[in-house]
Design a protein around this motif. Structure first.
Motif, mmCIF file in Angstrom:
data_model
loop_
_atom_site.group_PDB
_atom_site.id
_atom_site.type_symbol
_atom_site.label_atom_id
_atom_site.label_comp_id
_atom_site.label_asym_id
_atom_site.label_seq_id
_atom_site.Cartn_x
_atom_site.Cartn_y
_atom_site.Cartn_z
ATOM 1 N N LEU A 207 0.842 -1.206 0.000
ATOM 2 C CA LEU A 207 0.000 0.000 0.000
ATOM 3 C C LEU A 207 0.869 1.245 0.000
ATOM 4 C CD1 LEU A 207 0.153 1.367 3.052
ATOM 5 C CD2 LEU A 207 -1.469 -0.412 3.628
ATOM 6 N N HIS A 208 0.217 2.346 -0.323
ATOM 7 C CA HIS A 208 0.878 3.653 -0.241
ATOM 8 C C HIS A 208 -0.126 4.677 0.253
ATOM 9 C CE1 HIS A 208 3.733 6.808 -0.926
ATOM 10 N NE2 HIS A 208 4.578 5.976 -1.521
ATOM 11 N N VAL A 209 0.312 5.523 1.174
ATOM 12 C CA VAL A 209 -0.548 6.601 1.659
ATOM 13 C C VAL A 209 -0.365 7.830 0.781
ATOM 14 C CG1 VAL A 209 -0.531 5.750 4.024
ATOM 15 C CG2 VAL A 209 1.185 7.437 3.313
ATOM 16 N N GLY A 210 -1.420 8.670 0.730
ATOM 17 C CA GLY A 210 -1.344 9.859 -0.102
ATOM 18 C C GLY A 210 -2.394 10.885 0.261
ATOM 19 N N PRO A 211 -2.432 12.019 -0.445
ATOM 20 C CA PRO A 211 -3.274 13.157 -0.076
ATOM 21 C C PRO A 211 -4.736 13.007 -0.484
ATOM 22 C CG PRO A 211 -2.033 13.678 -2.039
ATOM 23 C CD PRO A 211 -1.560 12.325 -1.598
ATOM 24 N N SER A 212 -5.417 12.077 0.134
ATOM 25 C CA SER A 212 -6.862 11.919 -0.015
ATOM 26 C C SER A 212 -7.446 11.689 1.372
ATOM 27 C CB SER A 212 -7.194 10.761 -0.966
ATOM 28 O OG SER A 212 -6.557 9.567 -0.556
ATOM 29 N N ALA A 213 -8.738 11.458 1.460
ATOM 30 C CA ALA A 213 -9.396 11.316 2.761
ATOM 31 C C ALA A 213 -8.946 10.037 3.465
ATOM 32 C CB ALA A 213 -10.909 11.311 2.578
ATOM 33 N N TYR A 391 -1.684 -3.624 -5.177
ATOM 34 C CA TYR A 391 -1.053 -2.485 -4.504
ATOM 35 C C TYR A 391 -2.125 -1.396 -4.431
ATOM 36 C CZ TYR A 391 2.654 1.046 -3.704
ATOM 37 O OH TYR A 391 3.461 2.030 -3.186
ATOM 38 N N PHE A 392 -2.519 -1.001 -3.232
ATOM 39 C CA PHE A 392 -3.630 -0.058 -3.095
ATOM 40 C C PHE A 392 -3.203 1.215 -2.370
ATOM 41 C CE2 PHE A 392 -3.881 -3.171 0.359
ATOM 42 C CZ PHE A 392 -4.040 -2.405 1.494
ATOM 43 N N ARG A 393 -4.062 2.217 -2.431
ATOM 44 C CA ARG A 393 -3.762 3.522 -1.850
ATOM 45 C C ARG A 393 -4.702 3.823 -0.676
ATOM 46 N NH1 ARG A 393 -3.796 5.238 -7.641
ATOM 47 N NH2 ARG A 393 -5.657 6.481 -7.235
ATOM 48 N N VAL A 394 -4.153 4.487 0.327
ATOM 49 C CA VAL A 394 -4.905 4.874 1.525
ATOM 50 C C VAL A 394 -4.715 6.366 1.749
ATOM 51 C CG1 VAL A 394 -5.131 4.575 4.034
ATOM 52 C CG2 VAL A 394 -4.658 2.591 2.576
ATOM 53 N N GLY A 395 -5.793 7.090 2.063
ATOM 54 C CA GLY A 395 -5.710 8.521 2.299
ATOM 55 C C GLY A 395 -5.180 8.861 3.677
ATOM 56 N N VAL A 396 -4.824 10.142 3.879
ATOM 57 C CA VAL A 396 -4.193 10.549 5.139
ATOM 58 C C VAL A 396 -4.803 11.791 5.779
ATOM 59 C CG1 VAL A 396 -1.979 9.579 4.415
ATOM 60 C CG2 VAL A 396 -2.429 12.017 4.027
ATOM 61 N N TYR A 397 -5.776 12.447 5.108
ATOM 62 C CA TYR A 397 -6.276 13.725 5.611
ATOM 63 C C TYR A 397 -7.756 13.665 5.984
ATOM 64 C CZ TYR A 397 -1.951 15.949 3.958
ATOM 65 O OH TYR A 397 -0.639 16.303 3.769
ATOM 66 N N ASP A 398 -8.185 14.658 6.770
ATOM 67 C CA ASP A 398 -9.569 14.784 7.218
ATOM 68 C C ASP A 398 -10.506 14.814 6.010
ATOM 69 O OD1 ASP A 398 -12.035 15.567 8.273
ATOM 70 O OD2 ASP A 398 -11.163 17.074 9.612
ATOM 71 N N PRO A 399 -11.527 13.945 5.974
ATOM 72 C CA PRO A 399 -12.473 13.939 4.849
ATOM 73 C C PRO A 399 -13.152 15.284 4.613
ATOM 74 C CG PRO A 399 -12.727 11.961 6.174
ATOM 75 C CD PRO A 399 -11.789 12.848 6.923
ATOM 76 N N ALA A 400 -13.244 16.123 5.659
ATOM 77 C CA ALA A 400 -13.882 17.431 5.505
ATOM 78 C C ALA A 400 -13.110 18.352 4.572
ATOM 79 C CB ALA A 400 -14.033 18.098 6.875
ATOM 80 N N PRO A 424 0.385 13.336 7.480
ATOM 81 C CA PRO A 424 -0.767 12.461 7.678
ATOM 82 C C PRO A 424 -1.348 12.585 9.081
ATOM 83 C CG PRO A 424 1.018 11.287 6.580
ATOM 84 C CD PRO A 424 1.578 12.606 7.030
ATOM 85 N N VAL A 425 -2.665 12.389 9.190
ATOM 86 C CA VAL A 425 -3.309 12.303 10.499
ATOM 87 C C VAL A 425 -3.124 10.865 10.956
ATOM 88 C CG1 VAL A 425 -5.424 12.635 11.806
ATOM 89 C CG2 VAL A 425 -4.962 14.053 9.782
ATOM 90 N N PRO A 426 -2.319 10.617 11.989
ATOM 91 C CA PRO A 426 -1.850 9.250 12.246
ATOM 92 C C PRO A 426 -2.930 8.204 12.537
ATOM 93 C CG PRO A 426 -0.457 10.831 13.378
ATOM 94 C CD PRO A 426 -1.632 11.599 12.849
ATOM 95 N N ALA A 427 -3.755 8.433 13.548
ATOM 96 C CA ALA A 427 -4.653 7.365 14.012
ATOM 97 C C ALA A 427 -5.609 6.864 12.925
ATOM 98 C CB ALA A 427 -5.407 7.815 15.251
ATOM 99 N N PRO A 428 -6.413 7.723 12.294
ATOM 100 C CA PRO A 428 -7.344 7.201 11.289
ATOM 101 C C PRO A 428 -6.649 6.642 10.050
ATOM 102 C CG PRO A 428 -7.428 9.604 11.356
ATOM 103 C CD PRO A 428 -6.602 9.172 12.514
#
Length: 447
Positions: A207-213, A391-400, A424-428
């Motif tokens: 996986l890779h984290v990136g600038p989405s919710a 290989y999938f992507r996971v977001g890191v920021y507040d959905p708002a 990134p916002v760590p916990a979520p």
């Protein structure tokens, strides 16, 4: 890693949790259903604070490619604590952990460990202030691409899967890879015969984290990112006084013209309907404003989807540099153009099955198929040996911070990967990543 360090880390990190807390197995095996969803959610909720502490520790202590000795040591120690058979030094600083749990498929889970040479500007209380030698110069180091989150999710997923051993069968291969950021880490692990030593995976996940919710997971069917190449060019001139440029051959002028003319390769030679990018990321020349130097160095990256486009772009880089040298009547330039590694291809059938499984555990409208990205990733080197992978992507920021289409409401508030403000916002983020990765693995290993 010294026992004293592990003792200190045990107060706040996953290592301490694993060493002190017994692993509670579920009552009975289950496929991907409501019981599985509840079990994973409960375990994640119980341990998320510890995993965030591990993430922050990695973030505060970043290491450049092939220097990841501290990170690799922590990962090796954690995997051993969980019962994995651990081998270190694969691909120089890489780690491989094997956990057998009966007959079944061999499933690879991979995370990358290296950070980037730039100064962090997030203002976080756990921000990196690390400096190290890079290419002969002192530089700041930051986890600006999210590999700290990858490592935390990797270890947390390992712990979750150990806790759920009654739900799956087979062998886990957890691979912590060095030097993804242009250092050839995957190729080095392949050169060390990783699959000859540990077996060719039946399935692989990364996986890779990136600038989405941070509540979203994105999967691309088929080719999910670009091929990558690059260039490193030194224009050689004749230096002299800034007041008498006619007595010099100005390499800064050559470098400047090269940067501009490169874009004509993209706009006039690349087929209009095809993707291709040439970007210059570094220009280094001179020491004072009144001195015309004798060299100027230009480095950049080239990205493409189709091999024929890549060949055209890379040839254009070399031809443009040579033409500028000829126009200036300058000594030959030192031109290095590299083709780079392969792109990552997700197996379409496994992509469908993985998305369906994740949609049972995460909100169905937050797990979706997406378009390929323009970034690159050397995980594709592993896929030269097997193809059944996602290989999938996971977001890191507040959905708002995003509209209903997933577009940012204000791009300045969602800095992307490789930005000194990437935070990134760590916990979520970790919660989504662990839930998604655990689901993907158990879905192909369920009893």
């Amino acid at each position: 890693m010294s026992p004293s360090f592990l003792s200190r880390l045990a107060r706040t990190s996953l290592c301490g949790v694993l060493a002190l807390a017994p692993l509670a197995a579920p009552a009975s095996a289950a496929p991907i259903n409501d019981k599985f969803k509840s079990t994973v959610a409960s375990f994640v909720s119980e341990h998320i604070d510890d995993w965030v502490a591990v993430y922050k520790d990695f973030h505060t202590h970043p290491e450049l490619g092939l220097q990841e000795t501290r990170s690799a040591g922590i990962i090796a120690a954690e995997l051993r604590t969980l019962g994995f058979e651990v081998t270190e030094g694969i691909g120089q600083t890489g780690v491989v952990g094997i956990l057998r749990n009966g007959k079944g498929p061999l499933v690879m889970v991979r995370a990358d460990m290296d950070a980037l040479p730039l100064q962090e500007k997030t203002g976080l209380d756990y921000a990196s202030t690390v400096q190290t030698d890079w290419r002969g110069e002192n530089t700041y180091v930051m986890h600006a691409c999210g590999h700290d989150a990858h490592m935390a999710i990797f270890l947390a997923t390992a712990q979750t899967l150990v806790d759920m051993k009654k739900d799956w069968k087979g062998t886990l291969m957890f691979v912590a890879q060095p030097a993804e950021e242009g250092g050839g880490g995957a190729s080095k692990m392949m050169a060390d015969d990783i699959f000859g030593k540990f077996g060719v995976p039946d399935y692989g996940f990364a996986l890779h984290v990136g600038p989405s919710a941070y509540d979203t997971v994105q999967i691309v069917k088929g080719q999910m990112n670009s091929f990558a190449g690059g260039f490193d060019i030194v224009f050689n001139g004749i230096g002299g006084h800034g007041s008498r440029p006619s007595t010099t051959i100005d390499p800064v002028m050559m470098a400047s013209k090269f940067v501009v003319d490169l874009q004509s390769v993209v706009s006039r030679e690349k087929p209009e309907q095809e993707f291709g990018v040439i970007s210059v990321g570094a220009i280094q020349a001179g020491s004072a404003g009144n001195i015309i130097p004798d060299t100027a160095r230009v480095r950049g990256t080239v990205r493409w989807y189709k091999p024929a486009v890549g060949e055209k772009l890379l040839a254009g880089v070399k031809r443009t540099a040579e033409a500028i040298v000829a126009m200036a009547g300058a000594p030959d330039a030192e031109i290095s153009v590299r083709s780079g590694g392969t792109a990552v291809f997700n197996d379409p059938d496994l992509s469908e099955k993985t998305l369906a499984a994740m949609s049972k555990v995460l909100p169905a409208d937050k797990v979706y198929f997406a378009a390929p990205t323009t970034g690159s990733e050397d995980y594709g080197e592993f896929l030269k040996a097997f193809s059944n992978s996602v290989y999938f992507r996971v977001g890191v920021y507040d959905p708002a911070l995003f509209d209903e289409t997933g577009a940012p409401l204000d791009v300045l508030k969602v800095p992307g990967n490789h930005s000194p403000f990437f935070a990134p916002v760590p916990a979520p983020t970790i919660e989504t990543g662990v839930t998604a990765m655990t689901t993907a693995v158990v879905n192909v290993m369920a009893k």
